[in-house]
Motif scaffolding. Structure first.
Motif, PDB file in Angstrom:
ATOM      1  N   ALA A   1      42.597  61.501  51.200  1.00 55.52           N
ATOM      2  CA  ALA A   1      41.762  60.812  50.217  1.00 55.52           C
ATOM      3  C   ALA A   1      42.632  60.216  49.110  1.00 55.52           C
ATOM      4  N   ASP A   2      43.662  60.973  48.709  1.00 55.49           N
ATOM      5  CA  ASP A   2      44.575  60.491  47.668  1.00 55.49           C
ATOM      6  C   ASP A   2      45.324  59.249  48.161  1.00 55.49           C
ATOM      7  N   VAL A   3      45.802  59.283  49.389  1.00 57.49           N
ATOM      8  CA  VAL A   3      46.505  58.125  49.972  1.00 57.49           C
ATOM      9  C   VAL A   3      45.559  56.940  50.084  1.00 57.49           C
ATOM     10  N   ALA A   4      44.340  57.189  50.506  1.00 51.14           N
ATOM     11  CA  ALA A   4      43.350  56.112  50.636  1.00 51.14           C
ATOM     12  C   ALA A   4      43.037  55.520  49.268  1.00 51.14           C
ATOM     13  N   ASN A   5      42.915  56.366  48.263  1.00 49.33           N
ATOM     14  CA  ASN A   5      42.631  55.910  46.906  1.00 49.33           C
ATOM     15  C   ASN A   5      43.787  55.056  46.385  1.00 49.33           C
ATOM     16  N   ARG A   6      45.005  55.536  46.588  1.00 51.05           N
ATOM     17  CA  ARG A   6      46.184  54.757  46.147  1.00 51.05           C
ATOM     18  C   ARG A   6      46.289  53.433  46.908  1.00 51.05           C
ATOM     19  N   GLY A   7      45.992  53.502  48.204  1.00 56.93           N
ATOM     20  CA  GLY A   7      46.000  52.279  49.017  1.00 56.93           C
ATOM     21  C   GLY A   7      44.988  51.273  48.505  1.00 56.93           C
ATOM     22  N   ALA A   8      43.797  51.753  48.166  1.00 48.77           N
ATOM     23  CA  ALA A   8      42.752  50.862  47.639  1.00 48.77           C
ATOM     24  C   ALA A   8      43.174  50.275  46.303  1.00 48.77           C
ATOM     25  N   THR A   9      43.828  51.098  45.478  1.00 48.03           N
ATOM     26  CA  THR A   9      44.309  50.612  44.180  1.00 48.03           C
ATOM     27  C   THR A   9      45.365  49.528  44.376  1.00 48.03           C
ATOM     28  N   ILE A  10      46.305  49.792  45.279  1.00 48.68           N
ATOM     29  CA  ILE A  10      47.362  48.803  45.558  1.00 48.68           C
ATOM     30  C   ILE A  10      46.756  47.540  46.149  1.00 48.68           C
ATOM     31  N   PHE A  11      45.799  47.703  47.082  1.00 50.86           N
ATOM     32  CA  PHE A  11      45.136  46.556  47.692  1.00 50.86           C
ATOM     33  C   PHE A  11      44.394  45.737  46.633  1.00 50.86           C
ATOM     34  N   GLY A  12      43.701  46.416  45.732  1.00 49.00           N
ATOM     35  CA  GLY A  12      42.990  45.724  44.652  1.00 49.00           C
ATOM     36  C   GLY A  12      43.957  44.982  43.742  1.00 49.00           C
ATOM     37  N   ALA A  13      45.093  45.612  43.420  1.00 49.04           N
ATOM     38  CA  ALA A  13      46.099  44.962  42.577  1.00 49.04           C
ATOM     39  C   ALA A  13      46.678  43.739  43.283  1.00 49.04           C
ATOM     40  N   LEU A  14      46.916  43.874  44.588  1.00 52.75           N
ATOM     41  CA  LEU A  14      47.423  42.731  45.355  1.00 52.75           C
ATOM     42  C   LEU A  14      46.411  41.591  45.375  1.00 52.75           C
ATOM     43  N   GLN A  15      45.126  41.938  45.549  1.00 52.30           N
ATOM     44  CA  GLN A  15      44.089  40.908  45.542  1.00 52.30           C
ATOM     45  C   GLN A  15      44.048  40.190  44.196  1.00 52.30           C
ATOM     46  N   LEU A  16      44.122  40.950  43.101  1.00 46.68           N
ATOM     47  CA  LEU A  16      44.128  40.346  41.766  1.00 46.68           C
ATOM     48  C   LEU A  16      45.367  39.475  41.576  1.00 46.68           C
ATOM     49  N   SER A  17      46.503  39.943  42.054  1.00 46.76           N
ATOM     50  CA  SER A  17      47.745  39.184  41.931  1.00 46.76           C
ATOM     51  C   SER A  17      47.662  37.879  42.719  1.00 46.76           C
ATOM     52  N   ILE A  18      47.143  37.955  43.923  1.00 51.20           N
ATOM     53  CA  ILE A  18      46.998  36.758  44.758  1.00 51.20           C
ATOM     54  C   ILE A  18      45.998  35.797  44.123  1.00 51.20           C
ATOM     55  N   ALA A  19      44.902  36.320  43.609  1.00 49.45           N
ATOM     56  CA  ALA A  19      43.902  35.467  42.955  1.00 49.45           C
ATOM     57  C   ALA A  19      44.510  34.799  41.730  1.00 49.45           C
ATOM     58  N   GLY A  20      45.300  35.558  40.946  1.00 51.81           N
ATOM     59  CA  GLY A  20      45.972  34.977  39.780  1.00 51.81           C
ATOM     60  C   GLY A  20      46.952  33.895  40.176  1.00 51.81           C
ATOM     61  N   TYR A  21      47.694  34.132  41.242  1.00 52.56           N
ATOM     62  CA  TYR A  21      48.655  33.154  41.741  1.00 52.56           C
ATOM     63  C   TYR A  21      47.930  31.888  42.197  1.00 52.56           C
ATOM     64  N   ARG A  22      46.838  32.065  42.932  1.00 54.84           N
ATOM     65  CA  ARG A  22      46.061  30.901  43.397  1.00 54.84           C
ATOM     66  C   ARG A  22      45.510  30.103  42.225  1.00 54.84           C
ATOM     67  N   GLU A  23      45.009  30.821  41.217  1.00 54.06           N
ATOM     68  CA  GLU A  23      44.480  30.150  40.026  1.00 54.06           C
ATOM     69  C   GLU A  23      45.589  29.392  39.299  1.00 54.06           C
ATOM     70  N   GLN A  24      46.744  30.016  39.214  1.00 57.02           N
ATOM     71  CA  GLN A  24      47.892  29.363  38.559  1.00 57.02           C
ATOM     72  C   GLN A  24      48.316  28.116  39.338  1.00 57.02           C
ATOM     73  N   GLU A  25      48.354  28.216  40.636  1.00 56.28           N
ATOM     74  CA  GLU A  25      48.721  27.067  41.462  1.00 56.28           C
ATOM     75  C   GLU A  25      47.673  25.953  41.354  1.00 56.28           C
ATOM     76  N   ALA A  26      46.404  26.329  41.323  1.00 55.65           N
ATOM     77  CA  ALA A  26      45.343  25.329  41.175  1.00 55.65           C
ATOM     78  C   ALA A  26      45.476  24.632  39.819  1.00 55.65           C
ATOM     79  N   ARG A  27      45.801  25.400  38.782  1.00 58.37           N
ATOM     80  CA  ARG A  27      46.004  24.821  37.448  1.00 58.37           C
ATOM     81  C   ARG A  27      47.194  23.858  37.461  1.00 58.37           C
ATOM     82  N   ARG A  28      48.275  24.269  38.112  1.00 56.10           N
ATOM     83  CA  ARG A  28      49.459  23.384  38.218  1.00 56.10           C
ATOM     84  C   ARG A  28      49.106  22.098  38.958  1.00 56.10           C
ATOM     85  N   ARG A  29      48.339  22.244  40.033  1.00 50.71           N
ATOM     86  CA  ARG A  29      47.924  21.072  40.800  1.00 50.71           C
ATOM     87  C   ARG A  29      47.089  20.126  39.944  1.00 50.71           C
TER      88      ARG A  29
END
Length: 103
Positions: free
Chosen positions: A9-37
């Motif tokens: 459960a701890d590994v799954a929780n950490r995995g979900a946290t990392i996955f959520g952080a990656l999703q936020l990071s990717i969304a931020g990157y996409r938003e930044q790229e869209a702004r640059r465009r």
């Protein structure tokens, strides 16, 4: 087994946290790229407007220079005609002065 479930459960929780952080990071990157465009598109549009304005100004300057050149040519022709008329009048004045015995 309880300990393994807890670790799992701890590994799954950490995995979900990392996955959520990656999703936020990717969304931020996409938003930044869209702004640059968008910024790039706006910059190109601005440059296009400036280029169009510059070309219009250049065309107006060429038209003005052409008009001034034509006016200059006309004035030179008028000056040449006036100088020829003055030379003719001068010649007539000298001829009349000779006839009158003044020269």
């Amino acid at each position: 087994m309880h300990h393994a479930a807890h670790i799992s459960a701890d590994v799954a929780n950490r995995g979900a946290t990392i996955f959520g952080a990656l999703q936020l990071s990717i969304a931020g990157y996409r938003e930044q790229e869209a702004r640059r465009r968008r910024d790039g598109i706006c910059a190109v549009a601005d440059l296009e407007m400036r280029l169009t304005e510059s070309r219009q100004i250049e065309a107006e300057a060429i038209d003005a220079a052409t008009a001034i050149s034509h006016e200059n040519d006309r004035l030179r022709r008028e000056l040449a005609a006036a100088q020829a008329q003055i030379a003719g009048l001068k010649s007539e004045a000298v001829a009349y002065a000779r006839m009158a015995g003044l020269i």
